[in-house]
Design an enzyme around this catalytic site. Sequence first.
Site, mmCIF file in Angstrom:
data_model
loop_
_atom_site.group_PDB
_atom_site.id
_atom_site.type_symbol
_atom_site.label_atom_id
_atom_site.label_comp_id
_atom_site.label_asym_id
_atom_site.label_seq_id
_atom_site.Cartn_x
_atom_site.Cartn_y
_atom_site.Cartn_z
ATOM 1 N N GLY A 13 0.874 -1.298 0.020
ATOM 2 C CA GLY A 13 -0.120 -0.141 -0.099
ATOM 3 C C GLY A 13 1.186 1.072 0.333
ATOM 4 N NE ARG A 74 -1.965 -3.816 -2.627
ATOM 5 C CZ ARG A 74 -2.261 -3.551 -1.189
ATOM 6 N NH1 ARG A 74 -1.247 -3.883 0.094
ATOM 7 N NH2 ARG A 74 -2.893 -2.544 -0.134
ATOM 8 C CG ASP A 105 1.600 -6.416 8.034
ATOM 9 O OD1 ASP A 105 1.612 -5.865 6.864
ATOM 10 O OD2 ASP A 105 1.285 -7.597 8.316
ATOM 11 C CB THR A 128 1.418 0.902 6.400
ATOM 12 O OG1 THR A 128 0.234 0.627 6.204
ATOM 13 C CG2 THR A 128 1.680 1.072 8.153
ATOM 14 C CG ASP A 130 -3.289 0.695 7.280
ATOM 15 O OD1 ASP A 130 -4.115 1.960 7.209
ATOM 16 O OD2 ASP A 130 -3.212 -0.395 7.397
ATOM 17 C CG ASP A 132 -0.869 -2.247 10.515
ATOM 18 O OD1 ASP A 132 -0.403 -1.338 10.087
ATOM 19 O OD2 ASP A 132 -1.634 -2.924 10.521
ATOM 20 N NE ARG A 174 -3.477 -3.330 6.770
ATOM 21 C CZ ARG A 174 -1.952 -3.500 6.652
ATOM 22 N NH1 ARG A 174 -2.084 -4.719 5.607
ATOM 23 N NH2 ARG A 174 -1.205 -3.287 7.172
HETATM 24 P P1 ADP Z 1 1.705 -3.758 2.826
HETATM 25 O O1 ADP Z 1 3.353 -3.988 2.788
HETATM 26 O O2 ADP Z 1 1.143 -2.135 3.016
HETATM 27 O O3 ADP Z 1 1.253 -4.777 4.148
HETATM 28 P P2 ADP Z 1 0.889 -5.953 1.199
HETATM 29 O O4 ADP Z 1 0.993 -7.364 2.175
HETATM 30 O O5 ADP Z 1 0.449 -6.465 0.323
HETATM 31 O O6 ADP Z 1 1.182 -4.495 1.468
HETATM 32 O O7 ADP Z 1 2.307 -6.820 0.619
HETATM 33 C C1 ADP Z 1 3.156 -6.222 -0.569
HETATM 34 C C2 ADP Z 1 3.502 -7.610 -0.931
HETATM 35 O O8 ADP Z 1 4.680 -7.694 -0.572
HETATM 36 C C3 ADP Z 1 2.640 -8.839 -1.808
HETATM 37 O O9 ADP Z 1 1.806 -8.123 -2.859
HETATM 38 C C4 ADP Z 1 3.851 -9.487 -2.115
HETATM 39 O O10 ADP Z 1 4.132 -9.779 -3.417
HETATM 40 C C5 ADP Z 1 4.837 -9.438 -0.923
HETATM 41 N N1 ADP Z 1 4.111 -10.036 0.276
HETATM 42 C C6 ADP Z 1 3.283 -10.250 1.447
HETATM 43 N N2 ADP Z 1 2.630 -11.568 1.568
HETATM 44 C C7 ADP Z 1 4.226 -12.490 1.821
HETATM 45 C C8 ADP Z 1 4.576 -13.268 2.270
HETATM 46 N N3 ADP Z 1 4.139 -13.655 3.530
HETATM 47 N N4 ADP Z 1 5.456 -13.680 1.782
HETATM 48 C C9 ADP Z 1 6.629 -13.271 0.637
HETATM 49 N N5 ADP Z 1 6.267 -12.201 -0.478
HETATM 50 C C10 ADP Z 1 4.717 -11.436 0.334
#
Ligand code: ADP
Length: 324
Positions: A13, A74, A105, A128, A130, A132, A174
């Site tokens: 995000g 993403r 995260d 982020t 959020d 969090d 979230r």
């Molecule tokens: P944010 O970083 O804002 O929390 P996302 O949760 O969408 O956003 O995570 C961003 C990207 O990080 C995802 O699109 C994916 O490519 C990667 N990612 C997220 N979770 C995992 C995971 N458990 N293992 C490997 N890559 C991950």
Amino acid sequence: MGKKKIAVMTSGGDAPGMNACIRAVVRTTLHEGHSIFGIYGGYTGLINGELMPLNRHSVSNIIQKGGTFLKTSRCETFRHKSGRRRAADKINEWAIEGLIVIGGDGSFRGAHALFKEHNIPVIGVPATIDNDIFGTDLTIGYDTAVTTALHSIDKIRDTAASHNRLFIVEVMGRNAGFIALEVGICGGAEEILVPETKSDLKKLGDEIKTWSKAGKKSSLIVVAEGDDLGNANTIADKVKEAYNIESHVCVLGHTQRGGSPTATDRVLASRLGFHAVHEFLKGKEDIMVGWKSNQLNTIPLPQAWEKKKPLDKDLMNLYSVLSS
Ligand code: ADP
């Protein structure tokens, strides 16, 4: 120490202040005599080999801009081992020695996997809206999101007061209530509903009735999008059904993600970008940098999502006193 090659990217995000952080990473790296590359489009860009050398001018005139000029994404492919293998191959092909990931995260989970599976030194910088993320009192973007939401709430109050109306305003976050709590306090909300505490429909209905008996001209409830009672529309329906009380709903939505970062976010982003580069140059890896108790902080990366950051208890108490 020889000249090192560092890469920086934004992922997940977007959050206001990401540009200020990229700028700090780029200029700190160059100041220390190393070279810096930008990866465009998050993990998708990494896998596709979208890498560009950056210089001090690449990051001129961006500190005040929301979003991220490196773009973000993403990336489903990166969630799989085969995707991360392709990403690691690119990093090795380019001889990148350290990867600074500015994100939330999810992005950190991905970075940690890259470290574990391919021994790529990664540093996470929390960004982020959020807030969090454990290990830092503030994440990049949070202060701007609160400020943006507050501007809207002040406007809603004007119309609520003119019509003696009850408004239920939904803010982002979230599954966390950081934005809701701070915005609710700043906006003088009568009630703040957050996922961290159990929300009770009966208590809410009784409170609303008390407000109108006490002659309140207007009332404002701030609800976090992930509240256990539901989102703003659901809560409005429940209040109507159970108590026949009419309310107006305003979902603030993605406006909270954009806009020019506040001074607080720019300073935070600059500090954390600077700290990330220095930690990497000291040989640290698989860590997240943060700002805690008015000091720079460093934690093992997995703690960022394994440990839960609680809401500020003092703020919760403060709000219950001030809103009563
Ligand atoms: P944010 O970083 O804002 O929390 P996302 O949760 O969408 O956003 O995570 C961003 C990207 O990080 C995802 O699109 C994916 O490519 C990667 N990612 C997220 N979770 C995992 C995971 N458990 N293992 C490997 N890559 C991950």
